[in-house]
Scaffold this motif. Structure first.
Motif, PDB file in Angstrom:
ATOM      1  N   THR A 198       0.838  -1.203   0.000  1.00 32.44           N
ATOM      2  CA  THR A 198       0.000   0.000   0.000  1.00 32.44           C
ATOM      3  C   THR A 198       0.870   1.249   0.000  1.00 32.44           C
ATOM      4  O   THR A 198       0.637   2.196  -0.765  1.00 32.44           O
ATOM      5  CB  THR A 198      -0.930   0.006   1.230  1.00 32.44           C
ATOM      6  N   ARG A 202       2.459   1.681  -3.437  1.00 34.08           N
ATOM      7  CA  ARG A 202       1.492   2.174  -4.423  1.00 34.08           C
ATOM      8  C   ARG A 202       1.282   3.686  -4.274  1.00 34.08           C
ATOM      9  O   ARG A 202       1.231   4.423  -5.263  1.00 34.08           O
ATOM     10  CB  ARG A 202       0.168   1.434  -4.253  1.00 34.08           C
ATOM     11  N   GLU A 230       4.398   5.598  -5.465  1.00 31.12           N
ATOM     12  CA  GLU A 230       4.503   5.617  -6.929  1.00 31.12           C
ATOM     13  C   GLU A 230       3.552   6.637  -7.558  1.00 31.12           C
ATOM     14  O   GLU A 230       3.779   7.080  -8.682  1.00 31.12           O
ATOM     15  CB  GLU A 230       4.228   4.226  -7.486  1.00 31.12           C
TER      16      GLU A 230
END
Length: 202
Positions: free
Chosen positions: A150, A153, A156
């Motif tokens: 998580t 993500r 990113e």
């Protein structure tokens, strides 16, 4: 009060663990000198802790629906360790209450964000600053197997480009990282931190 979906509840649980990670890192630094160097250029441990506590209170106020830029102004803390821990519990409670659908975050253009997006911002901030504090005093942090993907993500999704070059930008330009690198090191590199950073020898 906004409706909290199953996905939001999962993110809230991961956010709480990220904040807990930062609390553990800060408490482990309780015997350290507040003047020691940190990975945040130009900030000693006191300045970093005061910034972190202010961010917690700012996000907490926003999660309660406040629209007050003054909350985000950093103030000197007599006890930056204790102040941080109190602010960390405050922000977890504020997000869990789910009062605001949209949060006002004056330091992040355009300023207004859905609650889940703001929660992600604070989650990744907590993870990175937990590492900053831990690294400064020679400790390590570990992301659990649920939190790590998580956090990656979210990291990113953080915009790159010239915004990261502005004075006071939350994160520096991304560093080159390999896909095979450990998740935490990938997160740090993506957000402009060198996983190899060490404090200078005095």
């Amino acid at each position: 009060m906004r409706t909290i979906s199953k996905e939001d509840r999962l993110l809230l649980a991961r956010h709480e663990r990220a904040v807990r990670l930062s609390i553990d890192a800060v408490e482990a630094a309780s015997e350290a000198r507040l003047s020691i160097e940190t990975p945040c250029a130009g900030w000693d441990l006191r300045a970093l802790l005061e910034h972190m506590g202010t961010q917690n209170r700012g996000f907490a106020a926003a999660a309660r629906g406040a629209n007050d830029p003054a909350v985000w102004v950093v103030h000197h803390a007599v006890d930056p360790i204790g102040d941080y821990v109190r602010s960390a519990h405050e922000v977890v409670d504020a997000f869990a209450a789910g009062e605001a659908e949209t949060l006002f975050l004056p330091e992040i253009p355009p300023g207004h964000f859905p609650a889940a997006t703001a929660l992600g911002f604070h989650l990744i901030d907590s993870v990175v600053h937990a590492w900053d504090v831990a690294r400064s005093v020679g400790h390590v942090i570990d992301l659990d197997s649920d939190l790590a993907p998580t956090a990656l993500r979210i990291a990113e999704a953080v915009p790159t480009g010239t915004a990261r070059l502005r004075p006071g930008a939350a994160f520096g330009p991304a560093l080159e990282v390999a896909d095979t690198t450990a998740t935490l090191a990938r997160i740090l590199g993506i957000l402009g931190r060198s996983p190899e950073w060490l404090p200078s020898r005095e």
